[in-house]
Every structure is written in structure tokens, then in C-alpha cells.
Design a protein around this motif. Structure first.
Motif, PDB file in Angstrom:
ATOM      1  N   LYS A   1      -5.266  -5.705  -4.151  1.00 33.07           N
ATOM      2  CA  LYS A   1      -5.265  -4.880  -5.360  1.00 33.07           C
ATOM      3  C   LYS A   1      -3.937  -4.151  -5.514  1.00 33.07           C
ATOM      4  O   LYS A   1      -3.427  -3.995  -6.626  1.00 33.07           O
ATOM      5  N   ALA A   2      -3.377  -3.703  -4.396  1.00 27.74           N
ATOM      6  CA  ALA A   2      -2.089  -3.023  -4.460  1.00 27.74           C
ATOM      7  C   ALA A   2      -1.001  -3.960  -4.965  1.00 27.74           C
ATOM      8  O   ALA A   2      -0.161  -3.582  -5.794  1.00 27.74           O
TER       9      ALA A   2
ATOM     10  N   ALA B   1       2.147   1.576  -3.533  1.00 27.30           N
ATOM     11  CA  ALA B   1       1.036   1.957  -4.413  1.00 27.30           C
ATOM     12  C   ALA B   1       0.693   3.427  -4.228  1.00 27.30           C
ATOM     13  O   ALA B   1       0.436   4.155  -5.197  1.00 27.30           O
TER      14      ALA B   1
ATOM     15  N   GLU C   1       0.822  -1.204   0.000  1.00 31.21           N
ATOM     16  CA  GLU C   1       0.000   0.000   0.000  1.00 31.21           C
ATOM     17  C   GLU C   1       0.864   1.265   0.000  1.00 31.21           C
ATOM     18  O   GLU C   1       0.506   2.267  -0.624  1.00 31.21           O
TER      19      GLU C   1
ATOM     20  N   VAL D   1      -9.659   6.288  -7.167  1.00 31.02           N
ATOM     21  CA  VAL D   1      -9.304   4.869  -7.107  1.00 31.02           C
ATOM     22  C   VAL D   1      -9.475   4.384  -5.680  1.00 31.02           C
ATOM     23  O   VAL D   1      -9.316   5.123  -4.720  1.00 31.02           O
ATOM     24  N   ARG D   2      -9.805   3.130  -5.549  1.00 32.72           N
ATOM     25  CA  ARG D   2     -10.028   2.515  -4.246  1.00 32.72           C
ATOM     26  C   ARG D   2      -9.349   1.149  -4.268  1.00 32.72           C
ATOM     27  O   ARG D   2      -9.569   0.356  -5.193  1.00 32.72           O
ATOM     28  N   TYR D   3      -8.541   0.863  -3.272  1.00 31.61           N
ATOM     29  CA  TYR D   3      -7.808  -0.386  -3.306  1.00 31.61           C
ATOM     30  C   TYR D   3      -7.478  -0.856  -1.897  1.00 31.61           C
ATOM     31  O   TYR D   3      -7.493  -0.089  -0.934  1.00 31.61           O
TER      32      TYR D   3
ATOM     33  N   CYS E   1      -6.341  -1.691 -12.234  1.00 35.33           N
ATOM     34  CA  CYS E   1      -6.034  -2.455 -11.022  1.00 35.33           C
ATOM     35  C   CYS E   1      -6.565  -1.786  -9.756  1.00 35.33           C
ATOM     36  O   CYS E   1      -6.998  -2.480  -8.830  1.00 35.33           O
ATOM     37  N   LEU E   2      -6.509  -0.468  -9.715  1.00 35.52           N
ATOM     38  CA  LEU E   2      -6.873   0.229  -8.487  1.00 35.52           C
ATOM     39  C   LEU E   2      -8.219   0.929  -8.583  1.00 35.52           C
ATOM     40  O   LEU E   2      -8.772   1.324  -7.552  1.00 35.52           O
TER      41      LEU E   2
ATOM     42  N   TYR F   1      -1.470  -4.587  -8.645  1.00 32.58           N
ATOM     43  CA  TYR F   1      -1.026  -3.411  -9.395  1.00 32.58           C
ATOM     44  C   TYR F   1       0.491  -3.383  -9.523  1.00 32.58           C
ATOM     45  O   TYR F   1       1.031  -3.118 -10.606  1.00 32.58           O
TER      46      TYR F   1
END
Length: 392
Positions: free
Chosen positions: A91-92, A68, A65, A85-87, A176-177, A95
Motif C-alpha cells: 500500500k505504501a 509514506a 514505509e 490510516v493503516r498500510y 491508498c492508505l 501510494y
């Protein structure tokens, strides 16, 4: 975690900023490669000894995180996208896995550019300064031409490669994010629901304003007119009756002027006939303040856009005349086939409240067209009201 991007503008400065961003991205890609290698070991160990509970180790999650977030900062500063963006940790990590080869590719292209520039300088120095010809080949005209053409072609390919890498950087971050298509649809539906409610509120506010204008203005004029006519009928003196009729005639003229004013504010007929420019010129003529209009819109925008732009200008000019203490107002309307921008600036004392009835109604009217509306009115002025209205 949520972050936002802004789209960068073009030009040499933006190109230099993008190059610096790609260089920084190549450096961070090396750091991320090390993190991913360590993360793979830690996650393998966690999966082997977690007794069926699969989760990302805290150290890996925090590191992913953090990196990212660093990448999002880099993209926002050097490239940017106007998108939230939300992650989470997974997801991080995903990415970073996809982002590392993109960053390394950008670094390789930059190294090739640097190598090509150094080779070009060395070749030019050898040909025309030291006389130390590369490979013993003298700089005849066709050799120079051949080398220049080859260099320009290679430079073009390298620049296109950097442009492609920058596009991949944005695409990978968005895919991705960013939110999933379902989340985008849900957000859009929620936004449309809010906008629909705001349109209903705006219509109700407009009806109340019209009723208030008719009640406080035209109706009072008509009542006074009726009283004057009644007094004239009951007057025994001819001169007194003539004077009352004269006053009644003046009152009828004032009532007619008020009725025309209310009708104009409800909807200007010039919008249908001559278009937005003519309607705005009429606003300037009727304003108590000097209004300078700069109009640069090719063709005629859609009718709904023209109407919204007109009411934004009309309300802003009216507010400036009534409340700001301004001496003049400048109105700029510019646009293209896809977007109309409106900017109203007065030199008054500022302090306009964006949540006030008139400005809040304008914001709802603009939001109904998926546009943006902003008010900048610091104490002491100036007050700047802007609106962007999409035409598609």
C-alpha cells in the motif's frame, strides 16, 4: 502501520502553511521518484530470482514505509485529515506511485507562481523606477489595466491549482492508505454495537439512580410523615397533636420538594415546552453556585440532542456544586444546523474522574448520538467538560 490526521482551519496562516506543505511535497516527490526507480529494479530482480516467491524486498519495504510515514507527517502538519490510516509495504508503494505526480504538479505550480511574481516585480521596476520598459512598451493606462487583469486571472488559476493539488494529496492518502469500504463498514458496525451496549448501561445506571433517590429521599420523608401522623392520632393532648400535625405538614412539604427534584432530574418538562435555553436557565436558577450561561444556537436542535446537551450541563453543574469547591460555573452552548457544542467550566480544584459514574454515563449518552465527550480536570483546576453533538 497506523497514523492519524487533523483537518486544518482556514485563514491566511493556514494558507501559508499549506503552501509550505506543497513546497515540501514537491521536494519529497523528487526523492520518492528516485526510490521508485530503484524499487522497480530491485523488485524486478527479486521476481526473477525468487523462485516463485513474490515479495517486496526488505530495503524497498522499509524505504516505502519510511517515506509514506514522512508524507503522513507532512499532511498532518500542513493539511491533515481526521482519519486513521493503516498500510503495509504494498500500500505504501502504491501510494507513492500515485503521490509522486501530484507532488511534482504542486511544485510546477509553485514555480509558475514564483516566476509570475518575479516577472511582475521586474515589470513594475522597469515601468516606474528605472524606465527600462519591457519590450519598449510604455506603461499607458490601458496597458497597465490589461496586464493587471491578466495577472489576477493567472494568479487565480494558480491558486485554484494549488487548492486542487492539496485536495488530491488528501484524497490519494485516504484512498491508498485508508481502510477499505468493507473495513469501514466493519468498524462502524463494531462501534454501533459498543454504543448500543453503552446506551443499555446508561439506562440501567439512570434507573438505579432514580431508585436510590426515591429510596433515600422521598421514601424516608414519607415514612417520617406517616410516623408523625400516627403519633398525632394517638396523642391525648390537643396541643401535642396540633404540634405533631404541624411537623407532619412541614415533612409533607419537604417530601413534595424532594419528589419534584427527582422528577426534574428524570426529565425536565421545560425541554418539551420552551426548549433547551429555558431548561438550562432553570438549572442555573436551581444551582447552589452562580451559573453564567452563554447560549447561541439558531433554531431548535433535534429533541435527542437537546436532551443530551441538557443532561451534560445539569450533571456538570451538579458535580461542580457538590465536589469541586468552585465559586462559579460558566456554560457555553453554541452550534449550527449540523453540530451543537457544549462547554462547562468551573473554577474549582479540579481532579474530576472521567471514569466516575456520572461523567461516564454522560460519555455513553453522548456516544449514543455519535458525539464526542471530553473532561479536562488537572489538579488545582479548572475543570472543563466539553461535548459535541451532531444534529444530523
Amino acid at each position: 502501520m497506523i497514523a492519524t490526521f487533523e483537518v486544518p482551519r482556514g485563514g491566511p496562516r493556514a494558507a501559508a502553511r499549506a503552501g509550505a506543505g506543497l513546497l515540501l511535497g514537491a521536494v519529497t516527490a523528487g526523492v520518492e521518484l528516485v526510490l521508485l526507480a530503484v524499487a522497480a529494479l530491485l523488485m524486478a530482480y527479486s521476481m526473477a530470482f525468487s523462485r516463485g516467491r513474490r515479495k517486496v524486498p526488505a530495503a524497498v519495504a522499509d524505504g516505502a514505509e519510511l517515506l509514506a510515514e514522512l508524507e503522513l507527517w507532512r499532511l498532518r502538519v500542513f493539511f491533515g485529515e481526521d482519519r486513521a490510516v493503516r498500510y503495509g509495504p504494498l500500500k505504501a508503494l502504491a501510494y507513492l506511485v500515485l503521490r509522486v505526480p501530484v507532488g511534482l504538479l504542486g511544485g510546477v505550480i509553485l514555480l509558475l507562481l514564483a516566476y509570475g511574481a518575479a516577472a511582475a516585480v521586474r515589470l513594475a521596476v522597469g515601468w516606474w523606477i528605472t524606465g527600462d520598459h519591457l519590450d519598449g512598451i510604455p506603461p499607458t493606462w490601458w496597458i497597465v489595466l490589461y496586464t493587471a487583469v491578466a495577472g489576477v486571472v493567472l494568479l487565480f488559476l494558480a491558486v485554484q491549482g494549488l487548492v486542487g493539488v492539496a485536495a488530491m494529496e488528501r484524497s490519494v492518502a485516504g484512498r491508498c492508505l485508508g481502510p477499505s469500504p468493507l473495513e469501514e463498514y466493519e468498524r462502524r458496525i463494531a462501534q454501533l454495537s459498543v454504543t448500543r451496549a453503552q446506551v443499555v448501561d446508561a439506562v440501567d445506571d439512570e434507573r438505579r439512580r432514580i431508585e436510590r433517590d426515591l429510596h433515600d429521599g422521598v421514601q424516608q420523608r414519607l415514612v417520617a410523615l406517616g410516623m408523625l401522623i400516627g403519633r398525632a392520632r394517638r396523642a391525648g393532648d390537643g396541643e401535642r397533636a396540633a404540634e405533631l400535625l404541624r411537623q407532619a405538614h412541614e415533612e409533607s412539604q419537604r417530601a413534595l420538594a424532594d419528589l419534584r427534584e427527582v422528577t426534574w432530574r428524570v426529565y425536565p418538562a421545560a425541554l418539551d415546552g420552551e426548549g433547551l435555553r429555558a431548561a438550562l436557565e432553570t438549572v442555573a436558577e436551581r444551582s447552589a453556585l452562580p451559573v453564567a450561561i452563554d447560549f447561541d444556537v439558531p433554531g431548535r436542535p433535534p429533541h435527542a440532542v437537546e436532551t443530551a446537551a441538557y443532561f451534560v450541563v445539569c450533571e456538570a453543574v451538579t458535580n461542580a456544586a457538590k465536589h469541586s469547591g468552585a465559586a462559579s460555573v460558566r456554560v457555553a452552548v453554541a452550534g449550527s444546523a449540523t453540530m451543537i457544542g457544549v462547554r462547562i467550566e468551573d473554577d474549582g480544584g479540579g481532579g474530576a474522574d472521567p471514569g466516575g459514574g456520572g461523567l461516564a454515563g454522560l460519555a455513553r449518552r453522548v456516544a449514543a448520538l455519535d458525539g464526542t465527550f471530553a473532561v479536562d480536570s488537572p489538579r488545582g483546576g479548572p475543570t472543563v467538560i466539553t461535548a459535541e453533538l451532531p444534529c444530523g
